[in-house]
Design a protein around this motif. Structure first.
Motif, mmCIF file in Angstrom:
data_model
loop_
_atom_site.group_PDB
_atom_site.id
_atom_site.type_symbol
_atom_site.label_atom_id
_atom_site.label_comp_id
_atom_site.label_asym_id
_atom_site.label_seq_id
_atom_site.Cartn_x
_atom_site.Cartn_y
_atom_site.Cartn_z
ATOM 1 N N ALA A 246 139.914 39.922 73.293
ATOM 2 C CA ALA A 246 141.327 39.941 73.679
ATOM 3 C C ALA A 246 141.901 41.352 73.709
ATOM 4 O O ALA A 246 143.066 41.549 74.054
ATOM 5 N N ALA A 247 141.107 42.363 73.354
ATOM 6 C CA ALA A 247 141.597 43.749 73.290
ATOM 7 C C ALA A 247 142.116 44.214 74.654
ATOM 8 O O ALA A 247 141.564 43.862 75.689
ATOM 9 N N ARG A 248 143.216 44.992 74.611
ATOM 10 C CA ARG A 248 143.845 45.472 75.849
ATOM 11 C C ARG A 248 144.317 46.902 75.639
ATOM 12 O O ARG A 248 144.876 47.241 74.599
ATOM 13 N N ALA A 249 144.171 47.740 76.656
ATOM 14 C CA ALA A 249 144.598 49.141 76.563
ATOM 15 C C ALA A 249 146.102 49.261 76.352
ATOM 16 O O ALA A 249 146.572 50.232 75.762
ATOM 17 N N ASP A 250 146.882 48.252 76.817
ATOM 18 C CA ASP A 250 148.343 48.374 76.734
ATOM 19 C C ASP A 250 148.945 47.563 75.580
ATOM 20 O O ASP A 250 150.153 47.351 75.543
ATOM 21 N N GLU B 235 138.556 71.955 69.494
ATOM 22 C CA GLU B 235 137.623 70.826 69.399
ATOM 23 C C GLU B 235 138.355 69.507 69.643
ATOM 24 O O GLU B 235 139.493 69.359 69.197
ATOM 25 N N PRO B 236 137.750 68.558 70.306
ATOM 26 C CA PRO B 236 138.408 67.244 70.408
ATOM 27 C C PRO B 236 138.425 66.558 69.041
ATOM 28 O O PRO B 236 137.555 66.810 68.207
ATOM 29 N N LEU B 237 139.468 65.722 68.835
ATOM 30 C CA LEU B 237 139.554 64.926 67.601
ATOM 31 C C LEU B 237 138.361 63.978 67.539
ATOM 32 O O LEU B 237 137.968 63.401 68.539
ATOM 33 N N ARG B 238 137.801 63.856 66.356
ATOM 34 C CA ARG B 238 136.750 62.857 66.160
ATOM 35 C C ARG B 238 137.355 61.715 65.346
ATOM 36 O O ARG B 238 137.832 61.924 64.234
ATOM 37 N N ALA B 239 137.368 60.527 65.924
ATOM 38 C CA ALA B 239 137.975 59.370 65.257
ATOM 39 C C ALA B 239 136.937 58.271 65.054
ATOM 40 O O ALA B 239 136.091 58.044 65.919
ATOM 41 N N ALA B 240 136.987 57.619 63.900
ATOM 42 C CA ALA B 240 136.124 56.458 63.649
ATOM 43 C C ALA B 240 137.012 55.232 63.477
ATOM 44 O O ALA B 240 138.022 55.285 62.774
ATOM 45 N N ILE B 241 136.680 54.146 64.159
ATOM 46 C CA ILE B 241 137.400 52.876 64.019
ATOM 47 C C ILE B 241 136.474 51.921 63.285
ATOM 48 O O ILE B 241 135.374 51.631 63.762
ATOM 49 N N VAL B 242 136.915 51.454 62.113
ATOM 50 C CA VAL B 242 136.077 50.541 61.332
ATOM 51 C C VAL B 242 136.666 49.132 61.426
ATOM 52 O O VAL B 242 137.757 48.879 60.919
ATOM 53 N N GLY B 243 135.982 48.231 62.090
ATOM 54 C CA GLY B 243 136.487 46.884 62.325
ATOM 55 C C GLY B 243 136.945 46.832 63.772
ATOM 56 O O GLY B 243 137.976 47.402 64.128
ATOM 57 N N TYR B 244 136.165 46.155 64.604
ATOM 58 C CA TYR B 244 136.387 46.286 66.038
ATOM 59 C C TYR B 244 136.782 44.937 66.623
ATOM 60 O O TYR B 244 136.025 44.297 67.350
ATOM 61 N N GLY B 245 138.022 44.477 66.290
ATOM 62 C CA GLY B 245 138.536 43.225 66.846
ATOM 63 C C GLY B 245 139.639 43.533 67.837
ATOM 64 O O GLY B 245 139.575 44.528 68.573
ATOM 65 N N LEU B 246 140.685 42.671 67.845
ATOM 66 C CA LEU B 246 141.800 42.866 68.775
ATOM 67 C C LEU B 246 142.434 44.252 68.613
ATOM 68 O O LEU B 246 142.641 44.973 69.597
ATOM 69 N N ILE B 247 142.729 44.623 67.358
ATOM 70 C CA ILE B 247 143.437 45.890 67.113
ATOM 71 C C ILE B 247 142.510 47.092 67.308
ATOM 72 O O ILE B 247 142.831 48.033 68.050
ATOM 73 N N GLY B 248 141.344 47.052 66.667
ATOM 74 C CA GLY B 248 140.410 48.181 66.798
ATOM 75 C C GLY B 248 139.977 48.381 68.238
ATOM 76 O O GLY B 248 139.953 49.510 68.749
ATOM 77 N N GLY B 249 139.666 47.296 68.921
ATOM 78 C CA GLY B 249 139.234 47.395 70.316
ATOM 79 C C GLY B 249 140.353 47.919 71.211
ATOM 80 O O GLY B 249 140.117 48.710 72.128
ATOM 81 N N SER B 250 141.589 47.488 70.925
ATOM 82 C CA SER B 250 142.719 47.936 71.749
ATOM 83 C C SER B 250 143.017 49.424 71.512
ATOM 84 O O SER B 250 143.418 50.135 72.442
ATOM 85 N N ILE B 251 142.827 49.899 70.265
ATOM 86 C CA ILE B 251 142.994 51.337 70.001
ATOM 87 C C ILE B 251 141.984 52.121 70.833
ATOM 88 O O ILE B 251 142.320 53.114 71.489
ATOM 89 N N ASP B 252 140.747 51.658 70.837
ATOM 90 C CA ASP B 252 139.693 52.326 71.601
ATOM 91 C C ASP B 252 140.069 52.383 73.083
ATOM 92 O O ASP B 252 140.015 53.445 73.729
ATOM 93 N N LEU B 253 140.483 51.225 73.641
ATOM 94 C CA LEU B 253 140.848 51.172 75.063
ATOM 95 C C LEU B 253 142.058 52.049 75.358
ATOM 96 O O LEU B 253 142.120 52.720 76.394
ATOM 97 N N ALA B 254 143.049 52.043 74.435
ATOM 98 C CA ALA B 254 144.266 52.845 74.657
ATOM 99 C C ALA B 254 143.933 54.333 74.634
ATOM 100 O O ALA B 254 144.441 55.111 75.456
ATOM 101 N N LEU B 255 143.070 54.755 73.714
ATOM 102 C CA LEU B 255 142.676 56.170 73.647
ATOM 103 C C LEU B 255 141.896 56.571 74.899
ATOM 104 O O LEU B 255 141.977 57.720 75.354
ATOM 105 N N GLY B 256 141.176 55.622 75.482
ATOM 106 C CA GLY B 256 140.402 55.891 76.688
ATOM 107 C C GLY B 256 141.274 56.253 77.886
ATOM 108 O O GLY B 256 140.779 56.767 78.883
ATOM 109 N N ARG B 257 142.600 55.971 77.789
ATOM 110 C CA ARG B 257 143.506 56.313 78.896
ATOM 111 C C ARG B 257 143.911 57.779 78.881
ATOM 112 O O ARG B 257 144.516 58.281 79.838
ATOM 113 N N LEU B 258 143.654 58.472 77.743
ATOM 114 C CA LEU B 258 144.111 59.864 77.611
ATOM 115 C C LEU B 258 143.298 60.795 78.511
ATOM 116 O O LEU B 258 142.132 60.554 78.799
ATOM 117 N N GLU B 259 143.939 61.895 78.880
ATOM 118 C CA GLU B 259 143.239 62.865 79.716
ATOM 119 C C GLU B 259 142.066 63.479 78.937
ATOM 120 O O GLU B 259 140.985 63.682 79.473
#
Lengths: 263, 263
Positions: B114-118, B2-26
């Motif tokens: 300001a969130a960034r994948a990198d 099963e894929p990991l299910r992750a919840a991000i609570v608080g979606y600013g610079l850090i939360g948004g960047s985690i989301d974008l960074a995870l989006g780079r995964l295969e």
């Protein structure tokens, strides 16, 4: 019209950059470049003598010029404090006139190798005439400062030293003290975990004490007053029990930072 | 699997960047992005819950999660102090495990825009397990941190807070206090004469008190110890009558600065 004859005594970042900047003029002055240890009789005949050595060397050279030169000349300097040098110039004989100067231009590296023709372009260059200054000589110096690309600003030597204590000398001492304290507490492995905040804030920590010794020593009372203000602000941040003091300091700092960046 | 299910609570610079960074995964995890005010029952079923709101909000949310969630989940946070949050997590029920986290990544601007994948690429991300942490859960979190590009570093929460007081919280307070003092003494016209030293050193002065209030409030003892060290160093620079103290502080600072820049 004869070209201006200028002598630069002390040929590092500032002296070298003055030479390079003058070289851009259509009719550059005749430049005599001297080191602080050279025979100052070689400055004989110069209309304008620019002292660009460290402050204590400039003060020593002023005395030697007074004993050596018999022709009329205007002398200026480029030191980061003004009152001590202006006071030393009061002993000059009547053929030598002095007006203090301070180009506000810095570079990451010092020394002759870092000299650049555009170092002063658009930067303030403070001039500190006193009651003995003849208007014609101040005008000559204004034109000279503009000819190297800088914007002349006239100010009293005492006002200069008080202002620079807060906008230059205090920042330098603060950043060196901060890096000293943070490094000793964190150690090399701890510092490696620092984010961009500490890294970006501490460029000045690379400054050498040799350069700063004269500046602090010739502006001690103003520097101490500035240190007292900062120590007081840090003590209030330390002692506060509510959030209002913190919010006030941060809001005030952000507001000044915005005006600094806009200037 | 099963894929990991992750919840991000608080979606600013850090939360948004985690989301974008995870989006780079295969094979990215399934992400549930929540705001700090959302109904936390929406995190039901998440294997990993990442609290990326301000520290005081994270602590409140930890309590709510304890009352809301009945499934097994690993919770981490991204706050800049760790002891207060780790202490709050001790009250969690047995189905919820908490390991503190702190990505050392900053950006000139905050907020979701300001969130960034990198943002985390190659940056340290400190994890603070305690005696109750199961090795398997620490390993899960290590892999998660690596998957967003960061380098996990394991440290005790108390050690983290003491270190960060010196390499992050003290620098922030110092720069805000410096800009506050220099601005009030120099005024707008005086600040306009500042050279690159003050300008380059004071980027942190634009920081908002709202962001820093929680950090200082949850690390008060360590921050005060760091402030005491700096105040002591500034007082020695103020009181010294000879040049040795100045030369010592400058040499030490330059040496630490060199090691900081090399790290």
């Amino acid at each position: 019209m004869e070209p201006l004859r200028a002598a630069i005594v002390g040929y590092g970042l500032i002296g070298g950059s003055i030479d390079l900047a003058l070289g851009r003029l259509e009719h550059p002055p005749v430049i005599q470049a001297l080191d602080a240890g050279d025979d100052l009789a070689r400055a004989s005949g110069a209309d304008l003598i620019i002292l660009a050595a460290p402050i204590s060397a400039n003060i020593r050279i002023l005395g030697e010029l007074g004993r050596t030169l018999t022709h009329d000349a205007l002398i200026t300097d480029t030191g980061s404090t003004k009152e001590a040098t202006v006071a030393a110039a009061e002993a000059l004989p009547a053929n030598l006139q002095f007006i203090g100067g301070h180009p506000i231009a810095g570079a990451a590296a010092g020394g002759r190798a870092a000299a650049r023709a555009d170092l002063f372009d658009g930067k303030p260059w403070i001039l500190t005439p006193d009651r003995r200054t003849r208007p014609q000589q101040l005008e000559t110096l204004r034109l000279f400062v503009q000819s190297v690309g800088a914007a002349p600003r006239v100010m009293d030597a005492g006002e200069h030293d008080r202002l620079l204590a807060f906008i230059s000398h205090l920042p330098q001492l603060t950043i060196s003290a901060l890096m000293h304290v943070a490094g000793n507490a964190a150690g090399e492995r701890g510092l490696a975990l620092a984010g961009p905040g500490l890294r970006d804030s501490t460029r000045l920590a690379a400054s050498s004490a040799a350069l700063w010794h004269d500046i602090i020593a010739t502006n001690r009372a103003n520097v101490n007053a500035a240190l007292d203000d900062l120590i007081g602000a840090l003590q209030r941040l330390r002692d506060q029990r509510d959030a209002d003091g913190l919010a006030q300091v941060f809001a005030d700092a952000a507001s000044w930072k915005e005006r600094l960046d806009a200037s």
